[in-house]
Design a protein around this motif. Structure first.
Motif, PDB file in Angstrom:
ATOM      1  N   SER A  67      12.224  48.660  42.830  1.00 39.65           N
ATOM      2  CA  SER A  67      11.277  47.590  43.154  1.00 39.65           C
ATOM      3  C   SER A  67      10.154  47.453  42.127  1.00 39.65           C
ATOM      4  CB  SER A  67      10.659  47.846  44.533  1.00 39.65           C
ATOM      5  OG  SER A  67       9.754  48.933  44.480  1.00 39.65           O
ATOM      6  N   ASP A  68       9.560  46.271  42.114  1.00 40.99           N
ATOM      7  CA  ASP A  68       8.396  46.023  41.252  1.00 40.99           C
ATOM      8  C   ASP A  68       7.211  46.890  41.668  1.00 40.99           C
ATOM      9  OD1 ASP A  68       9.768  44.152  39.757  1.00 40.99           O
ATOM     10  OD2 ASP A  68       9.033  42.447  40.922  1.00 40.99           O
ATOM     11  N   ARG A  69       7.087  47.144  42.963  1.00 40.62           N
ATOM     12  CA  ARG A  69       5.987  47.988  43.441  1.00 40.62           C
ATOM     13  C   ARG A  69       6.110  49.414  42.908  1.00 40.62           C
ATOM     14  NH1 ARG A  69       5.894  45.717  49.553  1.00 40.62           N
ATOM     15  NH2 ARG A  69       4.565  43.928  49.155  1.00 40.62           N
ATOM     16  N   PHE A  70       7.334  49.883  42.755  1.00 41.46           N
ATOM     17  CA  PHE A  70       7.511  51.224  42.199  1.00 41.46           C
ATOM     18  C   PHE A  70       7.087  51.238  40.725  1.00 41.46           C
ATOM     19  CE2 PHE A  70       9.724  54.971  40.615  1.00 41.46           C
ATOM     20  CZ  PHE A  70       9.398  55.897  41.603  1.00 41.46           C
ATOM     21  N   THR A  71       7.321  50.153  40.031  1.00 43.89           N
ATOM     22  CA  THR A  71       6.861  50.043  38.638  1.00 43.89           C
ATOM     23  C   THR A  71       5.343  50.170  38.581  1.00 43.89           C
ATOM     24  OG1 THR A  71       8.767  48.659  38.101  1.00 43.89           O
ATOM     25  CG2 THR A  71       6.900  48.590  36.568  1.00 43.89           C
ATOM     26  N   SER A  72       4.661  49.614  39.572  1.00 45.17           N
ATOM     27  CA  SER A  72       3.197  49.763  39.647  1.00 45.17           C
ATOM     28  C   SER A  72       2.822  51.224  39.862  1.00 45.17           C
ATOM     29  CB  SER A  72       2.631  48.920  40.780  1.00 45.17           C
ATOM     30  OG  SER A  72       2.875  47.556  40.552  1.00 45.17           O
ATOM     31  N   LEU A  73       3.568  51.917  40.720  1.00 44.82           N
ATOM     32  CA  LEU A  73       3.323  53.343  40.940  1.00 44.82           C
ATOM     33  C   LEU A  73       3.510  54.117  39.635  1.00 44.82           C
ATOM     34  CD1 LEU A  73       2.838  55.876  42.661  1.00 44.82           C
ATOM     35  CD2 LEU A  73       5.277  55.807  43.251  1.00 44.82           C
ATOM     36  N   LEU A  74       4.556  53.797  38.894  1.00 43.88           N
ATOM     37  CA  LEU A  74       4.787  54.476  37.616  1.00 43.88           C
ATOM     38  C   LEU A  74       3.625  54.264  36.649  1.00 43.88           C
ATOM     39  CD1 LEU A  74       8.585  53.833  36.970  1.00 43.88           C
ATOM     40  CD2 LEU A  74       7.473  55.969  37.676  1.00 43.88           C
ATOM     41  N   GLY A  75       3.011  53.095  36.688  1.00 40.24           N
ATOM     42  CA  GLY A  75       1.849  52.835  35.844  1.00 40.24           C
ATOM     43  C   GLY A  75       0.702  53.783  36.157  1.00 40.24           C
ATOM     44  N   VAL A  76       0.485  54.045  37.429  1.00 44.30           N
ATOM     45  CA  VAL A  76      -0.566  54.986  37.836  1.00 44.30           C
ATOM     46  C   VAL A  76      -0.186  56.396  37.397  1.00 44.30           C
ATOM     47  CG1 VAL A  76      -1.790  56.006  39.800  1.00 44.30           C
ATOM     48  CG2 VAL A  76      -1.279  53.550  39.778  1.00 44.30           C
ATOM     49  N   VAL A  77       1.059  56.764  37.632  1.00 44.51           N
ATOM     50  CA  VAL A  77       1.530  58.112  37.282  1.00 44.51           C
ATOM     51  C   VAL A  77       1.377  58.358  35.784  1.00 44.51           C
ATOM     52  CG1 VAL A  77       3.603  59.565  37.155  1.00 44.51           C
ATOM     53  CG2 VAL A  77       3.095  58.296  39.253  1.00 44.51           C
ATOM     54  N   GLU A  78       1.750  57.397  34.977  1.00 41.52           N
ATOM     55  CA  GLU A  78       1.694  57.556  33.524  1.00 41.52           C
ATOM     56  C   GLU A  78       0.271  57.593  32.978  1.00 41.52           C
ATOM     57  OE1 GLU A  78       4.184  54.389  32.181  1.00 41.52           O
ATOM     58  OE2 GLU A  78       6.025  55.510  32.594  1.00 41.52           O
ATOM     59  N   SER A  79      -0.704  57.176  33.778  1.00 39.77           N
ATOM     60  CA  SER A  79      -2.090  57.198  33.320  1.00 39.77           C
ATOM     61  C   SER A  79      -2.741  58.572  33.515  1.00 39.77           C
ATOM     62  CB  SER A  79      -2.907  56.128  34.050  1.00 39.77           C
ATOM     63  OG  SER A  79      -3.114  56.494  35.401  1.00 39.77           O
ATOM     64  N   ALA A  80      -2.050  59.490  34.169  1.00 44.67           N
ATOM     65  CA  ALA A  80      -2.611  60.811  34.468  1.00 44.67           C
ATOM     66  C   ALA A  80      -2.170  61.845  33.438  1.00 44.67           C
ATOM     67  CB  ALA A  80      -2.168  61.257  35.858  1.00 44.67           C
ATOM     68  N   LEU A  81      -2.873  62.973  33.450  1.00 40.14           N
ATOM     69  CA  LEU A  81      -2.527  64.084  32.580  1.00 40.14           C
ATOM     70  C   LEU A  81      -1.377  64.880  33.202  1.00 40.14           C
ATOM     71  CD1 LEU A  81      -6.141  65.416  31.930  1.00 40.14           C
ATOM     72  CD2 LEU A  81      -4.773  63.966  30.415  1.00 40.14           C
ATOM     73  N   GLU A  82      -0.340  65.123  32.457  1.00 44.26           N
ATOM     74  CA  GLU A  82       0.786  65.950  32.878  1.00 44.26           C
ATOM     75  C   GLU A  82       1.248  65.665  34.308  1.00 44.26           C
ATOM     76  OE1 GLU A  82       0.024  70.106  32.124  1.00 44.26           O
ATOM     77  OE2 GLU A  82      -1.056  69.636  30.281  1.00 44.26           O
ATOM     78  N   PRO A  83       1.708  64.451  34.565  1.00 40.54           N
ATOM     79  CA  PRO A  83       2.158  64.136  35.923  1.00 40.54           C
ATOM     80  C   PRO A  83       3.411  64.932  36.292  1.00 40.54           C
ATOM     81  CG  PRO A  83       2.752  62.368  34.430  1.00 40.54           C
ATOM     82  CD  PRO A  83       1.899  63.328  33.646  1.00 40.54           C
ATOM     83  N   GLN A  84       3.502  65.298  37.547  1.00 36.39           N
ATOM     84  CA  GLN A  84       4.683  65.983  38.068  1.00 36.39           C
ATOM     85  C   GLN A  84       5.287  65.085  39.139  1.00 36.39           C
ATOM     86  OE1 GLN A  84       2.774  69.483  39.512  1.00 36.39           O
ATOM     87  NE2 GLN A  84       2.895  70.546  37.558  1.00 36.39           N
ATOM     88  N   VAL A  85       6.567  64.782  38.998  1.00 27.37           N
ATOM     89  CA  VAL A  85       7.264  63.916  39.942  1.00 27.37           C
ATOM     90  C   VAL A  85       8.501  64.661  40.424  1.00 27.37           C
ATOM     91  CG1 VAL A  85       8.470  61.719  40.239  1.00 27.37           C
ATOM     92  CG2 VAL A  85       6.444  61.849  38.762  1.00 27.37           C
ATOM     93  N   GLN A  86       8.674  64.711  41.742  1.00 25.87           N
ATOM     94  CA  GLN A  86       9.801  65.453  42.301  1.00 25.87           C
ATOM     95  C   GLN A  86      10.398  64.687  43.472  1.00 25.87           C
ATOM     96  OE1 GLN A  86       9.148  69.650  42.923  1.00 25.87           O
ATOM     97  NE2 GLN A  86      10.310  69.587  44.831  1.00 25.87           N
TER      98      GLN A  86
END
Length: 108
Positions: A67-86
């Motif tokens: 979804s496009d909304r998930f792309t928005s979430l990825l934008g937030v995640v990528e703006s952080a230091l060393e993001p962890q996604v599981q």
């Protein structure tokens, strides 16, 4: 059930607050999507930001990721230091029957 857990490390209180606000904004609409069981965001005292989504099925999670909304979430995640996604895939859930089963085995 499928769980998405995101951990973001912020360099300051202000940055942690900005990340939290963005995630909470996204969580409101995410929580209303079909198949979403839960969507939460919170911070720890050390400026670590947590975000969790729980979905009923893998198909629901796949729809979410596309979804496009998930792309928005990825934008937030990528703006952080060393993001962890599981992603955690839970294949079974049990209730009180599990307690009864385990305790019955001990009593044998």
């Amino acid at each position: 059930m499928v769980r998405l857990a995101v951990v973001l490390h912020a360099p300051s209180t202000r940055c942690a607050q900005d990340l939290l606000e963005a995630l909470r904004f996204l969580a409101v609409s995410t929580g209303l999507e079909p198949g979403c069981v839960q969507c939460l965001a919170w911070t720890d005292p050390d400026w670590t930001v947590h975000y969790v989504e729980e979905w009923t099925t893998e198909a629901d999670m796949r729809r979410r990721v596309l979804s496009d909304r998930f792309t928005s979430l990825l934008g937030v995640v990528e703006s952080a230091l060393e993001p962890q996604v599981q992603f955690d895939f839970v294949t079974t859930q049990r209730g009180l029957d599990y307690i009864s089963e385990v305790r019955a085995e001990v009593q044998r």
